[in-house]
Design a protein around this motif. Structure first.
Motif, mmCIF file in Angstrom:
data_model
loop_
_atom_site.group_PDB
_atom_site.id
_atom_site.type_symbol
_atom_site.label_atom_id
_atom_site.label_comp_id
_atom_site.label_asym_id
_atom_site.label_seq_id
_atom_site.Cartn_x
_atom_site.Cartn_y
_atom_site.Cartn_z
ATOM 1 N N MET A 1 -23.712 29.025 -6.809
ATOM 2 C CA MET A 1 -22.259 29.864 -5.853
ATOM 3 C C MET A 1 -22.444 31.014 -5.293
ATOM 4 S SD MET A 1 -18.709 29.681 -6.486
ATOM 5 C CE MET A 1 -17.419 28.739 -5.435
ATOM 6 N N LEU A 2 -22.482 31.321 -4.210
ATOM 7 C CA LEU A 2 -23.046 33.130 -3.968
ATOM 8 C C LEU A 2 -20.738 34.090 -3.223
ATOM 9 C CD1 LEU A 2 -24.350 35.295 -3.092
ATOM 10 C CD2 LEU A 2 -25.011 34.689 -1.388
ATOM 11 N N GLN A 3 -20.772 34.645 -3.452
ATOM 12 C CA GLN A 3 -19.825 35.873 -2.792
ATOM 13 C C GLN A 3 -20.297 37.208 -2.488
ATOM 14 O OE1 GLN A 3 -16.278 36.073 -5.509
ATOM 15 N NE2 GLN A 3 -15.301 33.756 -4.051
ATOM 16 N N THR A 4 -19.823 37.695 -0.889
ATOM 17 C CA THR A 4 -20.905 38.791 -0.456
ATOM 18 C C THR A 4 -19.457 39.873 -0.194
ATOM 19 O OG1 THR A 4 -21.089 38.364 1.626
ATOM 20 C CG2 THR A 4 -22.610 37.797 -0.367
ATOM 21 N N ASP A 5 -19.925 41.063 -0.470
ATOM 22 C CA ASP A 5 -19.158 42.159 -0.159
ATOM 23 C C ASP A 5 -19.316 43.059 0.626
ATOM 24 O OD1 ASP A 5 -16.448 43.892 -0.221
ATOM 25 O OD2 ASP A 5 -17.164 45.028 -1.673
ATOM 26 N N TYR A 6 -18.948 43.423 1.666
ATOM 27 C CA TYR A 6 -19.963 45.326 2.325
ATOM 28 C C TYR A 6 -18.420 45.641 2.160
ATOM 29 C CZ TYR A 6 -22.093 47.050 5.450
ATOM 30 O OH TYR A 6 -23.176 48.191 6.444
ATOM 31 N N HIS A 7 -19.012 47.395 1.811
ATOM 32 C CA HIS A 7 -18.564 47.972 1.895
ATOM 33 C C HIS A 7 -19.504 49.515 2.074
ATOM 34 C CE1 HIS A 7 -15.609 50.695 1.190
ATOM 35 N NE2 HIS A 7 -14.476 50.526 0.273
ATOM 36 N N ASP A 8 -19.068 50.409 2.623
ATOM 37 C CA ASP A 8 -19.749 51.484 2.650
ATOM 38 C C ASP A 8 -21.181 52.040 3.091
ATOM 39 O OD1 ASP A 8 -17.157 53.100 2.623
ATOM 40 O OD2 ASP A 8 -17.635 53.293 0.208
ATOM 41 N N ASN A 9 -21.516 50.656 3.356
ATOM 42 C CA ASN A 9 -23.153 50.247 3.506
ATOM 43 C C ASN A 9 -24.051 49.679 2.748
ATOM 44 O OD1 ASN A 9 -25.249 49.999 5.767
ATOM 45 N ND2 ASN A 9 -25.525 52.591 5.748
ATOM 46 N N VAL A 10 -22.571 49.789 2.035
ATOM 47 C CA VAL A 10 -23.566 48.195 0.941
ATOM 48 C C VAL A 10 -23.022 46.793 0.582
ATOM 49 C CG1 VAL A 10 -23.231 48.392 -1.766
ATOM 50 C CG2 VAL A 10 -23.709 50.350 -0.917
ATOM 51 N N LEU A 11 -23.614 45.731 0.969
ATOM 52 C CA LEU A 11 -23.819 44.467 0.208
ATOM 53 C C LEU A 11 -23.958 43.584 -0.805
ATOM 54 C CD1 LEU A 11 -23.688 41.896 1.797
ATOM 55 C CD2 LEU A 11 -26.040 41.713 2.074
#
Length: 100
Positions: A1-11
């Motif tokens: 399982m995978l969740q992603t988050d993108y914030h301040d040019n960081v994945l």
């Protein structure tokens, strides 16, 4: 399982469960798709919830390292359980400076 988050040019990719051949292929497709579209400065693979990993996990990390270099970004692997860290250390990933 995978969740992603993108914030301040960081994945950040939060990986959960086991990484074997089949899981690595699914993770690779998802992570690569997000990285190609977002082109982050940093891809962070969070292994905090990984319970098992075989050599496919090493390949997953190496491939994402190469991908990030191609798009001008960096890779960091974080929250690595001790039993997984030993696999990474034996594989030579420590020398790349991506393990935290």
């Amino acid at each position: 399982m995978l969740q992603t988050d993108y914030h301040d040019n960081v994945l950040t990719a939060y990986i959960d469960g086991e990484i074997d051949h089949d899981a690595a292929a699914r993770l690779r497709t998802s992570i690569d798709g997000a990285a190609q579209s977002l082109k982050p400065r940093l891809l962070c693979l969070d292994f905090g919830s990984v319970r098992f990993m075989d050599s496919s996990g090493v390949g997953l990390v190496m491939g994402r390292y190469r991908q990030m270099k191609l798009i001008g970004g960096r890779l960091r692997v974080v929250n690595i359980p001790d039993h997984i860290y030993r696999i990474f250390a034996m594989s030579g990933l420590e020398g790349l400076g991506v393990l935290r």
